[in-house]
Write an enzyme that holds these catalytic residues in place. Structure first.
Site, short mmCIF file in Angstrom:
data_model
loop_
_atom_site.label_atom_id
_atom_site.label_comp_id
_atom_site.label_asym_id
_atom_site.label_seq_id
_atom_site.Cartn_x
_atom_site.Cartn_y
_atom_site.Cartn_z
N ASP A 1 0.84 -1.21 0.00
CA ASP A 1 0.00 0.00 0.00
C ASP A 1 0.88 1.26 0.00
O ASP A 1 2.10 1.17 0.09
CB ASP A 1 -0.96 -0.03 1.20
CG ASP A 1 -0.24 -0.05 2.53
OD1 ASP A 1 0.85 -0.64 2.62
OD2 ASP A 1 -0.75 0.53 3.51
N HIS B 1 1.63 -8.64 -4.08
CA HIS B 1 0.63 -7.62 -3.75
C HIS B 1 1.40 -6.34 -3.47
O HIS B 1 1.83 -6.09 -2.34
CB HIS B 1 -0.19 -8.06 -2.54
CG HIS B 1 -1.36 -7.18 -2.26
ND1 HIS B 1 -2.59 -7.37 -2.84
CD2 HIS B 1 -1.49 -6.09 -1.48
CE1 HIS B 1 -3.43 -6.44 -2.42
NE2 HIS B 1 -2.78 -5.64 -1.59
N ASP C 1 1.20 -17.23 -5.54
CA ASP C 1 1.80 -16.09 -6.23
C ASP C 1 0.74 -15.41 -7.10
O ASP C 1 0.82 -15.44 -8.33
CB ASP C 1 2.99 -16.57 -7.09
CG ASP C 1 3.62 -15.42 -7.87
OD1 ASP C 1 3.45 -14.25 -7.44
OD2 ASP C 1 4.27 -15.69 -8.89
N GLU D 1 2.24 -10.23 -0.18
CA GLU D 1 2.53 -8.80 -0.13
C GLU D 1 4.03 -8.61 0.15
O GLU D 1 4.74 -9.56 0.52
CB GLU D 1 1.69 -8.11 0.96
CG GLU D 1 1.74 -6.58 0.85
CD GLU D 1 0.67 -5.84 1.66
OE1 GLU D 1 -0.23 -6.50 2.23
OE2 GLU D 1 0.74 -4.60 1.72
O1 G3I Z 1 -2.12 -11.32 18.16
C1 G3I Z 1 -2.63 -12.54 17.63
C2 G3I Z 1 -2.11 -13.72 18.41
O2 G3I Z 1 -2.57 -13.64 19.73
C3 G3I Z 1 -2.56 -15.01 17.74
O3 G3I Z 1 -1.98 -16.11 18.38
C4 G3I Z 1 -2.13 -15.02 16.28
C5 G3I Z 1 -2.64 -16.24 15.53
O4 G3I Z 1 -2.70 -16.01 14.14
O5 G3I Z 1 -2.65 -13.88 15.65
C6 G3I Z 1 -2.17 -12.67 16.20
O6 G3I Z 1 -2.69 -11.59 15.48
C7 G3I Z 1 -2.14 -11.39 14.20
C8 G3I Z 1 -1.54 -9.99 14.16
O7 G3I Z 1 -1.07 -9.73 12.87
C9 G3I Z 1 -0.37 -9.82 15.13
O8 G3I Z 1 0.70 -10.65 14.77
C10 G3I Z 1 -3.25 -11.51 13.18
O9 G3I Z 1 -3.71 -12.85 13.11
C11 G3I Z 1 -2.77 -11.09 11.83
O10 G3I Z 1 -3.87 -11.01 10.95
C12 G3I Z 1 -2.08 -9.73 11.90
O11 G3I Z 1 -1.48 -9.51 10.65
C13 G3I Z 1 -1.00 -8.20 10.41
C14 G3I Z 1 -1.78 -7.58 9.25
O12 G3I Z 1 -1.22 -6.33 8.90
C15 G3I Z 1 -3.25 -7.37 9.57
O13 G3I Z 1 -3.40 -6.52 10.65
C16 G3I Z 1 0.46 -8.35 10.01
O14 G3I Z 1 1.22 -8.77 11.14
C17 G3I Z 1 1.01 -7.03 9.49
O15 G3I Z 1 2.28 -7.26 8.96
C18 G3I Z 1 0.10 -6.46 8.41
O16 G3I Z 1 0.58 -5.19 8.07
C19 G3I Z 1 0.03 -4.58 6.92
C20 G3I Z 1 -0.47 -3.21 7.33
O17 G3I Z 1 -1.55 -3.35 8.21
C21 G3I Z 1 -0.84 -2.35 6.12
N1 G3I Z 1 0.23 -2.33 5.16
C22 G3I Z 1 0.61 -3.62 4.70
C23 G3I Z 1 1.11 -4.47 5.85
C24 G3I Z 1 1.64 -5.81 5.38
O18 G3I Z 1 0.65 -6.71 5.04
O1 9MR Z 2 -3.66 -3.64 -0.16
C1 9MR Z 2 -3.95 -3.79 1.23
C2 9MR Z 2 -2.76 -4.38 1.93
O2 9MR Z 2 -1.69 -3.48 1.90
C3 9MR Z 2 -3.13 -4.77 3.36
O3 9MR Z 2 -2.09 -5.51 3.94
C4 9MR Z 2 -4.40 -5.58 3.38
C5 9MR Z 2 -4.85 -5.89 4.80
O4 9MR Z 2 -5.12 -4.74 5.50
O5 9MR Z 2 -5.44 -4.91 2.73
C6 9MR Z 2 -5.17 -4.65 1.37
O6 9MR Z 2 -6.25 -3.99 0.80
C7 9MR Z 2 -7.37 -4.81 0.53
C8 9MR Z 2 -8.50 -4.50 1.47
O7 9MR Z 2 -8.14 -4.80 2.79
C9 9MR Z 2 -9.74 -5.28 1.07
N1 9MR Z 2 -10.07 -5.08 -0.31
C10 9MR Z 2 -9.01 -5.39 -1.25
C11 9MR Z 2 -7.75 -4.60 -0.92
C12 9MR Z 2 -6.62 -5.04 -1.84
O8 9MR Z 2 -6.58 -4.35 -2.99
#
Ligand code: G3I
Ligand code: 9MR
Length: 552
Positions: free
Chosen positions: A162, A475, A521, A530
């Site tokens: 993003d 992504h 992929d 991503e």
């Molecule tokens: O905290 C719980 C833990 O208690 C549990 O045991 C575990 C089991 O899956 O989940 C943990 O939560 C996870 C959390 O990260 C903390 O590690 C969630 O399942 C998981 O969905 C969450 O993923 C994060 C994701 O954003 C959604 O919030 C990723 O770590 C994080 O790298 C990712 O970051 C995104 C940004 O929001 C937006 N930009 C892109 C970036 C990369 O994808």
């Molecule tokens: O592109 C977004 C990515 O950077 C984030 O990790 C992800 C989870 O927050 O969300 C992606 O955006 C998606 C959105 O959450 C749901 N609709 C489709 C988007 C992807 O284009």
């Protein structure tokens, strides 16, 4: 006659083309380091009584049997482990298993290529939005900066696929990068790539400084659009960009990264860097003081959306425990200033358990810095926890499917597994090795790098642009919208993730049901495919530390 010629051509082609990786023989596709362990993993169909390696002239240079036969805990697949470490001469070879063949490369320092590519990826990830006119979101309004006021917050790296910029993840990325840098500083200082490394980090740090409210020292959690942008080029984006709520975690992570930066840049030959080091330290102390006054201001996006407009639905990096952030920030401030007060604060937040450092749990970054600065007395409890973790992690590697500490438990396959678990664990093992000299830890770290570069159940080399099978559809809006088939190179993709958080997205095919194969992929797969600065930070940090630990 025609048919038999066609058949002959097909047969010749079949045997001369490299296999699609993962089909039959999995290797580190970038290359094995001449003096390090060299392991290939043969999939069931290609398991043979013996194996051989031929050079480019077709001469057999190695012959041997499997050193182990393994069964996957996830799929039950049978595999054979082939150890050809005794072959140390750099060159291009072919590993032959019955009728199957796999190209193999041995080079003096192939990890240098990963280092360069991963570092350059940060440059490619630099923000292309001007960000000279960013609005104060109502959640961030204060007595002096009112909602709707504008600030300039240019530069920095986009977070990931993003186009937003998040303080928690930026600071974490610097944390892991500087931990590696300080560990190798003696050897690397003054080299061209060290200079590149420092100037690239500086680019993002200067952006971070603009995220601090000069009125009170607090730090905005992120700079973001209300919704994620479409998959378009930055120049075509039209949404307003905001800075939102100041948070405790943003302030503390910022303080820690700036305190580290103050140390690192103070020791460079460039006087402009010295001025930066002074500003960084001041900013760190002010952010820390803000966090002490606001210890529970956790970023609350759903709450903000109820109270303020516009709503925001982009990444949250939310976290409801700031103990580890207090520990990390206080530790870094202590190491930079040597003020006993910071040490006393850090001691109040020592963790009970060891966790690999991740954006939401940064306690172990403090341990790494203490190791780099040889503070054994202060760190006794976290230090023994790290060593204990490393000892457990390397146990029984010989009988694992990919001869690696990573990838043997379903819990290894979370969102961002390649960085947070694969590379993150390898980094921990190298800090463990620095403390103990235990060779198994060093080897375990190299093995995880092999895993990431192709010796894994998907057969992918997970770094874009490297190896013979690497992600083509990450992504990643920058890669996706530039009209060029190949993605931007040097990025580590998230990796297999059993969470499948994106399974219901449009155009998402079904994931394989096997934990270590749960990767696709395809562009919509943000949960496995991503790219992100924190994951590239782990990759680059690992490449730096491996180089430093290489057998010579
Ligand atoms: O905290 C719980 C833990 O208690 C549990 O045991 C575990 C089991 O899956 O989940 C943990 O939560 C996870 C959390 O990260 C903390 O590690 C969630 O399942 C998981 O969905 C969450 O993923 C994060 C994701 O954003 C959604 O919030 C990723 O770590 C994080 O790298 C990712 O970051 C995104 C940004 O929001 C937006 N930009 C892109 C970036 C990369 O994808
Ligand atoms: O592109 C977004 C990515 O950077 C984030 O990790 C992800 C989870 O927050 O969300 C992606 O955006 C998606 C959105 O959450 C749901 N609709 C489709 C988007 C992807 O284009």
């Amino acid at each position: 006659m025609r048919t038999s010629v066609g058949l002959l051509i097909a047969v010749v082609l079949f045997f001369s083309l490299p296999l699609q990786a993962g089909d039959r023989i999995c290797v580190n596709q970038v290359g094995y380091t001449a003096l390090e362990e060299k392991i290939a993993v043969v999939e069931q169909a290609a398991i043979s009584p013996s194996y051989r390696i031929v050079d480019e002239q077709g001469r057999t240079v190695w012959r041997g049997k499997a050193c182990a036969h393994t069964t996957s805990p996830f799929s039950g697949k049978k595999r054979a482990t082939v150890d050809f470490s005794s072959l140390t001469k750099p060159g291009n070879y072919t590993l032959i298993a019955g009728k199957y063949r796999q190209p193999i490369r041995i080079a003096e320092h192939p990890i240098d290529e990963v280092y360069e590519a991963a570092l350059h990826a940060f440059y490619l990830q630099r923000c292309q939005h001007p960000d000279t006119c960013v609005l104060i979101h109502p959640s961030a309004a204060g007595p002096l900066r009112k909602a709707g006021d504008t600030i300039a917050s240019p530069g920095g790296w986009y977070d990931a696929g993003d186009y937003n910029k998040y303080i928690v993840n930026s600071a974490f990325s610097h944390g892991i990068l500087f931990a590696a840098y300080e560990a190798v500083e003696k050897q690397e200082k003054g080299t061209v790539r060290a200079k590149k490394f420092l100037s690239e980090n500086l680019h993002n740090l200067r952006w971070m400084l603009t995220m601090q409210d000069p009125d009170d020292g607090g730090v905005y959690h992120k700079l973001t659009t209300p919704r994620f942008e479409e998959h378009i080029q930055p120049v075509d984006c039209r949404q307003t960009r905001y800075v939102v709520q100041k948070s405790t975690q943003a302030a503390l992570d910022f303080a820690a990264a700036m305190a580290m930066a103050a140390r690192v840049y103070r020791h460079t030959p460039d006087s402009a860097c010295h001025a930066f080091a002074d500003s960084a330290l001041l900013a760190a102390e002010q952010a820390f003081a803000w966090a002490v006054r606001h210890p529970n201001e956790y970023y609350d996006q759903p709450g903000n959306n109820l109270r303020f407009d516009p709503d925001c639905t982009t990444g949250m990096y939310d976290d409801t425990n700031a103990h580890d952030e207090f520990l990390w920030a206080a530790t870094e401030l202590y190491l930079t200033t040597r003020q006993p007060l910071y040490n006393a604060i850090a001691r109040q937040f020592l963790p009970d358990t060891f966790l690999l450092p991740v954006w939401g749990d940064v306690a172990t970054l403090a341990t790494y810095s203490l190791i780099n600065h040889a503070q054994p007395v202060t760190l006794t409890p976290p230090l023994s926890a790290l060593v204990h973790y490393c000892q457990q992690a390397v146990q029984g590697i010989d009988t694992t499917s990919f001869h690696s500490p990573h990838g043997n438990r379903a819990s290894d396959f979370c969102w961002g597994s390649n960085g947070e678990k694969g590379a993150g664990q390898a980094i921990a093992l190298l800090f463990g090795y620095a403390l103990t000299g235990d060779e198994a830890m060093r080897k375990g770290a190299w093995a995880n790098m092999d895993y990431l570069l192709g010796r894994n159940a998907t057969g992918y080399c997970f770094v874009t642009g490297m190896g013979h099978l690497s992600p083509m559809n990450p992504h990643h809006r920058l890669s996706d919208s530039d009209g060029i088939e190949n993605p931007l190179p040097g990025f580590l993709v998230g990796g297999p993730n059993i969470g499948k958080q994106d399974q219901s997205e449009e155009d998402m095919p079904a994931y394989p049901e096997v934990a270590d194969e749960c990767y696709l992929d395809v562009q919509p797969s943000y949960a496995t495919n991503e790219v992100a600065i924190n994951w590239n930070a782990y990759l680059l940090a690992l490449a730096m530390l491996l180089n430093d630990s290489a057998s010579r």
